[in-house]
Design an enzyme around this catalytic site. Structure first.
Site, short mmCIF file in Angstrom:
data_model
loop_
_atom_site.label_atom_id
_atom_site.label_comp_id
_atom_site.label_asym_id
_atom_site.label_seq_id
_atom_site.Cartn_x
_atom_site.Cartn_y
_atom_site.Cartn_z
N GLY A 36 0.84 -1.21 0.00
CA GLY A 36 0.00 0.00 0.00
C GLY A 36 0.87 1.24 0.00
N HIS A 37 1.85 1.28 0.93
CA HIS A 37 2.78 2.42 0.98
C HIS A 37 3.53 2.53 -0.35
CE1 HIS A 37 2.72 1.38 5.45
NE2 HIS A 37 2.33 2.64 5.44
N GLN A 61 0.00 11.53 17.88
CA GLN A 61 -1.26 11.13 17.26
C GLN A 61 -1.82 9.83 17.85
OE1 GLN A 61 0.54 10.81 13.22
NE2 GLN A 61 -0.77 9.01 13.01
N MET A 184 -4.43 -3.54 3.20
CA MET A 184 -3.09 -3.66 3.77
C MET A 184 -2.90 -2.60 4.85
SD MET A 184 -0.55 -4.64 0.75
CE MET A 184 -0.84 -6.10 -0.21
N ARG A 187 -0.66 -2.60 10.85
CA ARG A 187 -1.19 -3.28 12.03
C ARG A 187 -1.53 -4.74 11.75
NH1 ARG A 187 -3.00 2.10 13.08
NH2 ARG A 187 -2.45 2.73 15.19
P1 AMP Z 1 0.80 4.91 7.82
O1 AMP Z 1 2.21 4.43 7.73
O2 AMP Z 1 -0.17 3.87 8.25
O3 AMP Z 1 0.67 6.21 8.58
O4 AMP Z 1 0.38 5.24 6.32
C1 AMP Z 1 1.11 6.13 5.52
C2 AMP Z 1 0.30 6.43 4.29
O5 AMP Z 1 0.06 5.22 3.57
C3 AMP Z 1 -1.07 7.05 4.61
O6 AMP Z 1 -1.37 8.06 3.68
C4 AMP Z 1 -1.98 5.87 4.47
O7 AMP Z 1 -3.32 6.21 4.14
C5 AMP Z 1 -1.32 5.10 3.31
N1 AMP Z 1 -1.75 3.71 3.32
C6 AMP Z 1 -1.77 2.86 4.37
N2 AMP Z 1 -2.28 1.66 4.02
C7 AMP Z 1 -2.58 1.76 2.70
C8 AMP Z 1 -3.15 0.86 1.74
N3 AMP Z 1 -3.51 -0.37 2.06
N4 AMP Z 1 -3.32 1.30 0.46
C9 AMP Z 1 -2.96 2.57 0.11
N5 AMP Z 1 -2.42 3.47 0.97
C10 AMP Z 1 -2.24 3.07 2.25
#
Ligand code: AMP
Length: 281
Positions: A36-37, A61, A184, A187
């Site tokens: 996803g990232h 946060q 994805m 967590r």
């Molecule tokens: P995080 O590391 O969870 O803070 O996420 C960093 C960025 O990746 C945020 O903009 C999330 O929305 C995005 N993100 C997390 N999971 C996904 C996913 N499965 N598909 C697309 N973007 C994602």
């Protein structure tokens, strides 16, 4: 890939690039990277000369100390994935760098943070707004890439950029899913085997609600059906299931009165809190 831990150093480097009119795409993350990232990195690479990714687990946060403590930290693997994906710059600050003194400023997003994530994670969006404001000032990107999976976060950050006139474009990218539909998430790696097996029921419930809404069932009936759905899933603890206007995030009664509808869910599997959403159209 260049790696910076220091604000001064990354500023000097990026200033040099900005003078050359290099366009900068930015992907802020908290690490434990997955596809996803990486899909955000790919999107940024397509649309910018230079892609910067930050990895920083932002303590302000988290409204739950346990959640912060147990947040996965896989920095070595993350660096390798970023390198392979062609990311140009990794920004890796620590708490002392990002919060040399406790922030006195606080943000309020009004109604936008009184619902869903804001309602159940008090102070969460204040922390998000603080850290992204700092990061946007440091990186000064042309475009920032966010995931639809965190829909309310996208709305809040868009509002922040509008109100504070950040000179950047917010680009919301589609949610990347496992083959079985589970969104994805960093967590997910905290789920045990039986939790992981049933976790796709979250996505299934969103699809069920979407089907029912498209069959013209009322919002109330759909919510009742979802309650029945989760009453049969004893491992889940449903926190919220909302059908909202995608722009205002307000509850809707009649879906035809709104141009874009989102179906949003947060649920616990044991101690692990998962969120997901679907657009109706
Ligand atoms: P995080 O590391 O969870 O803070 O996420 C960093 C960025 O990746 C945020 O903009 C999330 O929305 C995005 N993100 C997390 N999971 C996904 C996913 N499965 N598909 C697309 N973007 C994602």
């Amino acid at each position: 890939m260049l790696v910076f831990e220091n604000i001064r150093d990354i500023r000097v480097y990026l200033k040099g690039e900005q003078i050359k009119k290099t366009s900068i795409g930015f992907v802020p993350t908290m690490g434990a990277l997955h596809q996803g990232h990486l899909s955000l990195i790919q999107q940024s690479k397509k649309e910018n000369d230079l892609t910067v990714c930050s990895i920083y687990i932002n303590p302000t946060q988290f409204n739950n100390v346990q959640d912060l403590d147990k947040y996965p930290r896989t920095i070595k693997l993350d660096s390798e994935l970023l390198l392979k994906s062609g990311c140009d710059v990794l920004f890796l600050p620590d708490n002392q760098m990002m919060y040399p003194s406790p922030a006195q400023l606080s943000f309020s997003f009004g109604f936008m943070e009184e619902v869903m994530e804001g309602k159940f994670r008090k102070g969460h969006f204040n922390g998000v707004a603080l850290v992204v404001s700092k990061l946007f000032h440091i990186i000064q990107p042309d475009r920032v890439y966010l995931g639809q999976k965190d829909l309310q976060q996208c709305t809040v950050i868009q509002q922040l950029c509008t109100d504070l006139m950040f000179d950047l474009e917010v680009i919301v990218c589609p949610t990347f899913r496992e083959k079985d539909g589970l969104a994805m998430s960093s967590r997910n790696m905290r789920l045990n085997e039986s939790q992981r097996k049933i976790a796709p029921q979250i996505y299934k419930s969103l699809c069920l609600a979407k089907d029912l809404l498209l069959q013209k069932k009322s919002v109330e009936d759909v919510k009742n059906e979802i309650e029945i759905f989760f009453s049969k899933e004893s491992l889940f603890e449903l926190e919220y299931f909302e059908i909202v206007d995608s722009n205002k995030l307000q509850d809707v009664e009649d879906i035809d009165a709104h141009s874009q509808i989102s179906i949003c869910i947060a649920a616990f599997l044991g101690e692990v809190r998962l969120i997901d959403n679907l657009f109706l159209s």
